[in-house]
Design an enzyme around this catalytic site. Sequence first.
Site, short mmCIF file in Angstrom:
data_model
loop_
_atom_site.label_atom_id
_atom_site.label_comp_id
_atom_site.label_asym_id
_atom_site.label_seq_id
_atom_site.Cartn_x
_atom_site.Cartn_y
_atom_site.Cartn_z
N CYS A 239 0.96 -1.16 -0.03
CA CYS A 239 -0.01 -0.17 -0.14
C CYS A 239 0.80 1.20 -0.02
CB CYS A 239 -0.92 -0.02 1.16
SG CYS A 239 -1.93 1.35 1.35
N ASN A 248 2.50 -8.98 -0.94
CA ASN A 248 1.45 -9.89 -0.38
C ASN A 248 1.87 -11.38 -0.21
OD1 ASN A 248 -0.33 -7.68 -1.79
ND2 ASN A 248 -1.85 -8.85 -0.94
#
Length: 311
Positions: A239, A248
């Site tokens: 982010c 991720n």
Amino acid sequence: MQKKRIYIQEVACRDGFQNEAAFIPTDDKIEIINRLSDCGFAKIEVTSFTSPKAIPALRDAEEVMHRIQRNPNVVYTVLVPNLRGAERAMSCGVDEVNLVMSVSETHNQSNLRMTRERSFEQLAGIIGEVKSTPVAINISLSCSFGCPMEGDVPQDEVLSWADRFAELGVHGITLCDTTGMAYPTQVRALFEDCKARFPALELTAHFHNTRGMALANANAAIEAGINRFDVSLGGLGGCPYAPGASGNVCTEEMVHMLELMGMDTGVNLEQLLQASALLPGLIGHDVPSQILKAGPRLKLHNPVGSMARSQ
Ligand code: COA
Ligand code: ZN
């Protein structure tokens, strides 16, 4: 015995691409999404309908969503932060809107430029509109396992936001570990509570591997009864509005591990690795994936030195 089914949801094209400095051409995005559509994913997060000033990397969201070839077995979802985003998403015929807000006040302010209450108000309005359509509604709660600016977020606080959305009739809730602060015992405790509280909802775990705990956390979530995971090809992700955020949990590492453990992910690892191998060319840098480097566990090698001896 029937294998345990785990639903794998690919988010590289949103969580991954949003964080890339160089713009990935629209045609390239479409090509990789079309490839991923044939890999066996339950869901693909295609893009986000955010402000192009906030996330310039995904400023082509409409075109991507309109031009991909959709596989009827895949749910195509998109991230939506506000009313304007929901209107744009609905005009593209998405299968699901993935609404987003943070359970941390500070992160919500820096990521979405509004208070949590203002986010809730907007998202509640969207839910009211979308509920009367066939489009599914998921809510992703950022920083559910800790905030890089505020620190720990109490479990009750996370659950109370989940409660408020459940009351509005969402179909699914995702608890996001936005900057890899989660650890396995915490994950197990929070998801056990969540599972007991929302037995009828689709619950998803969304982990980042910032501190190397993503696969361990995924295992802990499975022990708590969770069977849906957001994952990202090559381990891309992060982010831009959360300090220190990185990739991720890597799709191919997750699929490789779960299949070895006798679970059914529905995903074809070989096709996945072929798709992941395309990423460095697409984004112009290496990806974190360990499986892409090492190959699957039973990819065997010649003994070291055997070439030299045979010469
Ligand atoms: N899509 C396109 N444009 C949008 C938009 C959306 N969803 N939401 C707002 N805008 C536009 C407005 O039309 C306005 O445009 P203008 O300057 O040409 O008049 C401008 O953006 C500012 O609108 P405002 O409502 O004041 O938004 P903001 O600047 O306060 O930003 C968000 C709020 C939520 C739109 C923005 O912070 C955002 O998109 N954040 C997403 C962050 C993200 O995706 N993080 C990673 C994933 S968790
Ligand atoms: Zn994320």
